[in-house]
Design a protein around this motif. Structure first.
Motif, PDB file in Angstrom:
ATOM      1  N   ALA A   1       0.831  -1.206   0.000  1.00 28.22           N
ATOM      2  CA  ALA A   1       0.000   0.000   0.000  1.00 28.22           C
ATOM      3  C   ALA A   1       0.863   1.252   0.000  1.00 28.22           C
ATOM      4  CB  ALA A   1      -0.934  -0.006   1.202  1.00 28.22           C
TER       5      ALA A   1
ATOM      6  N   ALA B   1       2.192   1.795  -3.445  1.00 28.10           N
ATOM      7  CA  ALA B   1       1.095   2.230  -4.324  1.00 28.10           C
ATOM      8  C   ALA B   1       0.561   3.604  -3.933  1.00 28.10           C
ATOM      9  CB  ALA B   1      -0.039   1.208  -4.291  1.00 28.10           C
ATOM     10  N   ARG B   2       1.063   4.149  -2.823  1.00 28.66           N
ATOM     11  CA  ARG B   2       0.598   5.430  -2.273  1.00 28.66           C
ATOM     12  C   ARG B   2      -0.917   5.421  -2.065  1.00 28.66           C
ATOM     13  NH1 ARG B   2       2.897   9.992  -6.008  1.00 28.66           N
ATOM     14  NH2 ARG B   2       2.198   8.554  -7.617  1.00 28.66           N
ATOM     15  N   ASP B   3      -1.423   4.287  -1.578  1.00 31.46           N
ATOM     16  CA  ASP B   3      -2.855   4.114  -1.288  1.00 31.46           C
ATOM     17  C   ASP B   3      -3.069   4.357   0.198  1.00 31.46           C
ATOM     18  OD1 ASP B   3      -5.423   3.176  -0.760  1.00 31.46           O
ATOM     19  OD2 ASP B   3      -5.277   1.492  -2.163  1.00 31.46           O
TER      20      ASP B   3
ATOM     21  N   ASP C   1      -5.710   4.798   2.116  1.00 32.22           N
ATOM     22  CA  ASP C   1      -6.738   4.035   2.828  1.00 32.22           C
ATOM     23  C   ASP C   1      -6.257   2.620   3.143  1.00 32.22           C
ATOM     24  OD1 ASP C   1      -8.492   6.145   2.866  1.00 32.22           O
ATOM     25  OD2 ASP C   1      -9.624   5.493   1.108  1.00 32.22           O
TER      26      ASP C   1
END
Length: 396
Positions: A301, A304-306, A308
């Motif tokens: 994550a 992916a720079r996600d 949430d």
């Protein structure tokens, strides 16, 4: 800042809608008793699903029900053990999710807790053939339940901040509270007309018996520490899960719980929700995934720079420190705000694992980080509790 950049290289991520629940799997074993020994063999991960899989119960000796996540909701699955495949999804409710399935006596139906999107929580009946449903107890917020007969239910009902033990007669539509402050584990005691439950009224939690007709209760044994999930074998002994172990006690002959199986596999952790088939030949339980897998999800994550998915890997009270004890973040709010801005402003963000060591619930990563055109190395120590990262310590 290097410390800030190090602090952003952390890890876990299933559906943000389910971030309050750890990622778990359901395992089934063949069970045999030889003399005084209980043997487990032929293990199967029957859920094999990236998300929440929980609350197994046996439909019969060859099929098992459990709650499983799909498409941001939780539905009831039916697994055919001998065929070795998922045979069907029993529920598909767009307005809610189902939990804790049980076979209803004398019906081709199961009961399950439905949690609707508007927050309403009730016990429903579901036809196994077509999934059609209808409420069973319209006015009680049922947490867990067990069928005593086809019209008498014993359930734990949510009242304020606790659960109370309630006996419901569906024919005369009565509900009688037996005891306040009980646990989630309810089981039929083999070769008896009794139900077992866990009382939490004392300092030590107690397994007790209940006669739902008379209301009489009796002490059986203490739980093993605070492990409230139990099941009964036909020989009168009780099994429970704790950490990476299955333990057993025979209330009539044993003074204490004894381990019958200790799992060395990384993927089996914090065993809970244990169930046995009626013939005592199969055992199912729930286990949290490996701490390394949780940390890897966090890393994925991060890369992916996600934000949430990244934050979903942490507990609400997560603590992030720079060695030895300089606090960088405490709790999710400030951590989310800072990392979200960092993800947005750092397009070249990347973290690679050079070495990884897993010791119990701790994952120690040697990391090589790229950020804002710079490369640097760091060591991160992740501590995982109940399927989420509770503390991170960074060492330059």
């Amino acid at each position: 800042m290097i410390l800030k950049e190090i602090g952003l290289c952390l890890v876990l991520g299933f559906s943000f809608l389910l971030n309050a629940q750890p990622s778990t799997e359901v395992y089934v074993f063949d069970l045999s008793i030889e003399g005084n020994n209980v043997l487990l063999s032929n293990p199967k991960n029957i859920s094999n699903n990236d998300g929440y899989d929980n609350q197994p119960s046996f439909l019969n000796d060859t099929a098992i029900l459990f709650a499983s996540t799909r498409s941001d909701q939780t539905d009831i699955r039916l697994f055919d053990i001998e065929a070795g495949s998922i045979s069907s999804w029993i529920t598909d409710t767009p307005t809610g999710s189902e939990y804790s399935p049980l076979k209803i006596p004398n019906k081709n139906a199961v009961s399950a807790i439905r949690l609707d999107l508007d927050g309403l929580q009730r016990l429903y009946e579901y036809d196994i053939r077509n999934g059609n449903s209808k409420p069973i107890l319209k006015d009680l917020k049922v947490g867990y339940h067990v069928w005593y007969t086809d019209h008498i239910l014993v359930s734990t009902v949510l009242i304020e901040n606790r659960m109370d033990l309630v006996v419901s007669n569906l024919k005369d539509k009565t509900n009688y509270t037996i005891q306040k402050n009980v646990g989630r584990s309810l089981s039929k005691i083999p070769n008896s007309d009794l139900i077992s439950f866990v009382s939490k009224t004392g300092k030590a939690w107690q397994i007790k018996s209940l006669n739902p007709i008379t209301g009489a209760t009796q002490n059986i044994a203490n739980t093993f520490q605070k492990s409230e999930d139990i099941c009964w074998l036909n020989d009168g002994s009780i099994l429970t899960g704790y950490d990476k172990s299955i333990l057993r006690i025979h209330p009539k002959s044993d003074a204490q719980w004894e381990p019958i199986q200790v799992f060395k596999e990384q993927e089996i952790n914090n065993i809970s929700r244990i169930a046995v088939s009626e013939n005592s030949k199969r055992l199912a339980f729930v286990a949290e995934e490996s701490p390394a897998k949780i940390v890897q999800k966090q890393l994925d994550a991060y890369n992916a720079r996600d934000i949430d998915a990244f934050m979903a890997t942490y507990t609400n009270s997560v603590i992030v420190v720079n060695f030895p004890d300089k606090e960088l973040f405490k709790g999710q709010e400030k951590m989310r705000e800072s990392y979200a801005a960092y993800f947005e402003s750092t397009p070249d963000l990347n973290c690679k694992i050079i070495n990884r060591i897993v010791i119990g619930n701790k994952v120690i990563d040697e990391e090589y980080i790229t950020a804002n055109g710079r490369n640097f190395s760091a060591v991160a120590i992740y501590e995982v509790e109940n399927g989420k990262i509770s503390k991170v310590t960074f060492i330059q």
